[in-house]
Motif scaffolding. Sequence first.
Motif, PDB file in Angstrom:
ATOM      1  N   GLY A  99       3.238  38.525   8.117  1.00  0.00           N
ATOM      2  CA  GLY A  99       4.303  38.558   9.110  1.00  0.00           C
ATOM      3  C   GLY A  99       3.900  39.315  10.365  1.00  0.00           C
ATOM      4  N   VAL A 100       4.885  39.551  11.229  1.00  0.00           N
ATOM      5  CA  VAL A 100       4.620  40.222  12.501  1.00  0.00           C
ATOM      6  C   VAL A 100       5.116  41.663  12.527  1.00  0.00           C
ATOM      7  CG1 VAL A 100       4.559  38.116  13.880  1.00  0.00           C
ATOM      8  CG2 VAL A 100       6.757  39.261  13.495  1.00  0.00           C
ATOM      9  N   ILE A 101       5.879  42.072  11.516  1.00  0.00           N
ATOM     10  CA  ILE A 101       6.452  43.413  11.548  1.00  0.00           C
ATOM     11  C   ILE A 101       5.420  44.474  11.185  1.00  0.00           C
ATOM     12  CG2 ILE A 101       8.170  44.942  10.488  1.00  0.00           C
ATOM     13  CD1 ILE A 101      10.036  42.544  10.294  1.00  0.00           C
ATOM     14  N   ARG A 102       4.703  44.278  10.113  1.00  0.00           N
ATOM     15  CA  ARG A 102       3.733  45.287   9.644  1.00  0.00           C
ATOM     16  C   ARG A 102       2.667  45.605  10.697  1.00  0.00           C
ATOM     17  NH1 ARG A 102       2.363  47.212   4.276  1.00  0.00           N
ATOM     18  NH2 ARG A 102       0.731  48.765   4.595  1.00  0.00           N
ATOM     19  N   PRO A 103       2.034  44.603  11.323  1.00  0.00           N
ATOM     20  CA  PRO A 103       1.012  44.930  12.327  1.00  0.00           C
ATOM     21  C   PRO A 103       1.563  45.775  13.471  1.00  0.00           C
ATOM     22  CG  PRO A 103       0.886  42.614  11.750  1.00  0.00           C
ATOM     23  CD  PRO A 103       2.141  43.143  11.116  1.00  0.00           C
ATOM     24  N   THR A 104       2.808  45.508  13.858  1.00  0.00           N
ATOM     25  CA  THR A 104       3.416  46.233  14.975  1.00  0.00           C
ATOM     26  C   THR A 104       3.734  47.666  14.588  1.00  0.00           C
ATOM     27  OG1 THR A 104       4.432  44.122  15.615  1.00  0.00           O
ATOM     28  CG2 THR A 104       5.203  46.093  16.728  1.00  0.00           C
ATOM     29  N   THR A 105       4.294  47.839  13.399  1.00  0.00           N
ATOM     30  CA  THR A 105       4.703  49.189  12.984  1.00  0.00           C
ATOM     31  C   THR A 105       3.498  50.080  12.685  1.00  0.00           C
ATOM     32  OG1 THR A 105       4.975  48.420  10.683  1.00  0.00           O
ATOM     33  CG2 THR A 105       6.920  48.399  12.099  1.00  0.00           C
ATOM     34  N   GLU A 106       2.353  49.481  12.412  1.00  0.00           N
ATOM     35  CA  GLU A 106       1.146  50.268  12.145  1.00  0.00           C
ATOM     36  C   GLU A 106       0.616  50.973  13.387  1.00  0.00           C
ATOM     37  OE1 GLU A 106      -0.936  47.857   8.397  1.00  0.00           O
ATOM     38  OE2 GLU A 106      -1.562  47.443  10.456  1.00  0.00           O
ATOM     39  N   VAL A 107       0.978  50.478  14.565  1.00  0.00           N
ATOM     40  CA  VAL A 107       0.389  51.027  15.791  1.00  0.00           C
ATOM     41  C   VAL A 107       1.405  51.594  16.769  1.00  0.00           C
ATOM     42  CG1 VAL A 107      -1.586  49.462  15.626  1.00  0.00           C
ATOM     43  CG2 VAL A 107       0.400  48.790  16.999  1.00  0.00           C
ATOM     44  N   ILE A 108       2.695  51.347  16.563  1.00  0.00           N
ATOM     45  CA  ILE A 108       3.675  51.670  17.605  1.00  0.00           C
ATOM     46  C   ILE A 108       3.713  53.154  17.941  1.00  0.00           C
ATOM     47  CG2 ILE A 108       5.656  51.945  16.048  1.00  0.00           C
ATOM     48  CD1 ILE A 108       7.292  50.458  18.260  1.00  0.00           C
ATOM     49  N   GLY A 109       3.445  54.008  16.961  1.00  0.00           N
ATOM     50  CA  GLY A 109       3.473  55.443  17.223  1.00  0.00           C
ATOM     51  C   GLY A 109       2.393  55.909  18.179  1.00  0.00           C
ATOM     52  N   ASN A 110       1.378  55.087  18.399  1.00  0.00           N
ATOM     53  CA  ASN A 110       0.294  55.460  19.302  1.00  0.00           C
ATOM     54  C   ASN A 110       0.701  55.377  20.769  1.00  0.00           C
ATOM     55  OD1 ASN A 110      -1.294  55.650  16.981  1.00  0.00           O
ATOM     56  ND2 ASN A 110      -2.031  53.554  17.159  1.00  0.00           N
ATOM     57  N   PHE A 111       1.854  54.752  21.051  1.00  0.00           N
ATOM     58  CA  PHE A 111       2.250  54.508  22.438  1.00  0.00           C
ATOM     59  C   PHE A 111       3.238  55.538  22.974  1.00  0.00           C
ATOM     60  CE2 PHE A 111       0.969  50.396  20.749  1.00  0.00           C
ATOM     61  CZ  PHE A 111       0.195  49.873  21.770  1.00  0.00           C
ATOM     62  N   THR A 112       3.895  56.273  22.095  1.00  0.00           N
ATOM     63  CA  THR A 112       4.992  57.149  22.537  1.00  0.00           C
ATOM     64  C   THR A 112       4.539  58.603  22.705  1.00  0.00           C
ATOM     65  OG1 THR A 112       7.206  57.967  21.986  1.00  0.00           O
ATOM     66  CG2 THR A 112       5.760  57.461  20.137  1.00  0.00           C
ATOM     67  N   ARG A 113       5.099  59.250  23.715  1.00  0.00           N
ATOM     68  CA  ARG A 113       4.859  60.680  23.933  1.00  0.00           C
ATOM     69  C   ARG A 113       6.067  61.500  23.490  1.00  0.00           C
ATOM     70  NH1 ARG A 113       3.915  57.731  28.061  1.00  0.00           N
ATOM     71  NH2 ARG A 113       5.801  58.401  29.146  1.00  0.00           N
ATOM     72  N   SER A 114       7.258  60.917  23.648  1.00  0.00           N
ATOM     73  CA  SER A 114       8.483  61.645  23.308  1.00  0.00           C
ATOM     74  C   SER A 114       8.824  61.576  21.824  1.00  0.00           C
ATOM     75  CB  SER A 114       9.659  61.086  24.115  1.00  0.00           C
ATOM     76  OG  SER A 114       9.975  59.759  23.691  1.00  0.00           O
ATOM     77  N   GLY A 115       8.194  60.623  21.124  1.00  0.00           N
ATOM     78  CA  GLY A 115       8.534  60.437  19.713  1.00  0.00           C
ATOM     79  C   GLY A 115       9.797  59.638  19.503  1.00  0.00           C
ATOM     80  N   LYS A 116      10.298  59.004  20.597  1.00  0.00           N
ATOM     81  CA  LYS A 116      11.507  58.191  20.517  1.00  0.00           C
ATOM     82  C   LYS A 116      11.170  56.759  20.906  1.00  0.00           C
ATOM     83  CE  LYS A 116      14.587  62.055  21.575  1.00  0.00           C
ATOM     84  NZ  LYS A 116      15.629  62.585  22.493  1.00  0.00           N
ATOM     85  N   VAL A 117      11.438  55.829  19.968  1.00  0.00           N
ATOM     86  CA  VAL A 117      11.060  54.429  20.139  1.00  0.00           C
ATOM     87  C   VAL A 117      12.305  53.555  20.081  1.00  0.00           C
ATOM     88  CG1 VAL A 117       9.802  52.508  19.087  1.00  0.00           C
ATOM     89  CG2 VAL A 117       8.760  54.767  19.173  1.00  0.00           C
ATOM     90  N   GLY A 118      12.418  52.623  21.000  1.00  0.00           N
ATOM     91  CA  GLY A 118      13.508  51.657  20.990  1.00  0.00           C
ATOM     92  C   GLY A 118      13.030  50.304  20.499  1.00  0.00           C
ATOM     93  N   VAL A 119      13.859  49.630  19.718  1.00  0.00           N
ATOM     94  CA  VAL A 119      13.527  48.313  19.177  1.00  0.00           C
ATOM     95  C   VAL A 119      14.598  47.322  19.644  1.00  0.00           C
ATOM     96  CG1 VAL A 119      13.191  46.928  17.093  1.00  0.00           C
ATOM     97  CG2 VAL A 119      12.361  49.295  17.161  1.00  0.00           C
TER      98      VAL A 119
END
Length: 273
Positions: A99-119
């Motif tokens: 699927g497309v969810i697992r690949p995305t969730t494996e890396v999304i934390g690498n993009f944030t500085r504040s630790g707050k992510v919107g979906v």
Amino acid sequence: MRHPIGVFDSGYGGLTVLKSMVGRLPQYDYVYLGDNARAPYGNRSFETVYHYTLQCVRWLFDQGCPLVILACNTASAKALRTIQQNDLPNIAPSNRVLGVIRPTTEVIGNFTRSGKVGVLATRGTVLSGSYPIEIEKFFPDLAVYQQACPLWVPLIENNEHDKPGADYFVKEYLDQLQEQAPGIDTVLLACTHYPLLKDKISRFLPQGATLISQGEIVADSLADYLGRHPEMETRCSKGGRLSFYTTDSPEDFDNHASIFYGENLRSEHVGLV
């Protein structure tokens, strides 16, 4: 004999993922199936999405696909795990569905500085809770805020997404997301339709916020998967050929698909419905 990589979506959005996959891995054969006759999946029940998705996966297996990518967040959220755990061992134990969810969730934390992510996602994906659950496995300290955007897919599929009237609905959902918490600095487009709204979305995000589309992430993940699983990689045929199928009108599919894929396509009808 051809053994293409199968790519499935409820409609057109998966074409944005396929485009990235072909750009990253052009040597492989691909078969794309859009279940346009029963789209959208976003508001359908878990059981219905599972039933439709399994039917389409089986059809792709029948076309010789040893590997199928669910390029649809709703199908990935509501059907993937059941198909992987309950159906594959019985119908095609040597095949794989990703699927497309697992690949995305494996890396999304690498993009944030504040630790707050919107979906930003369909109502079905939001209600499944798949993104907060999967993100916590890899980045347990992240705060995840979800926003359903039920009017975006109809706007896009009716080719209204680039009209001035779409601005209102883009801003409305982004305002609702940002009202949940200050400091969201990374926003994920968790529906494969949404990249077509990327320019408008960017205009209503805070300055410096990062907007993430899934296509390149999924393409890189597929390349990594094939590198780690040579037994699957050798089963995938390499002729650089693309085939497109739809459960609805090929003429309608071809007219809309060019918007998502960026070039003219020719599809054939599949009678699954």
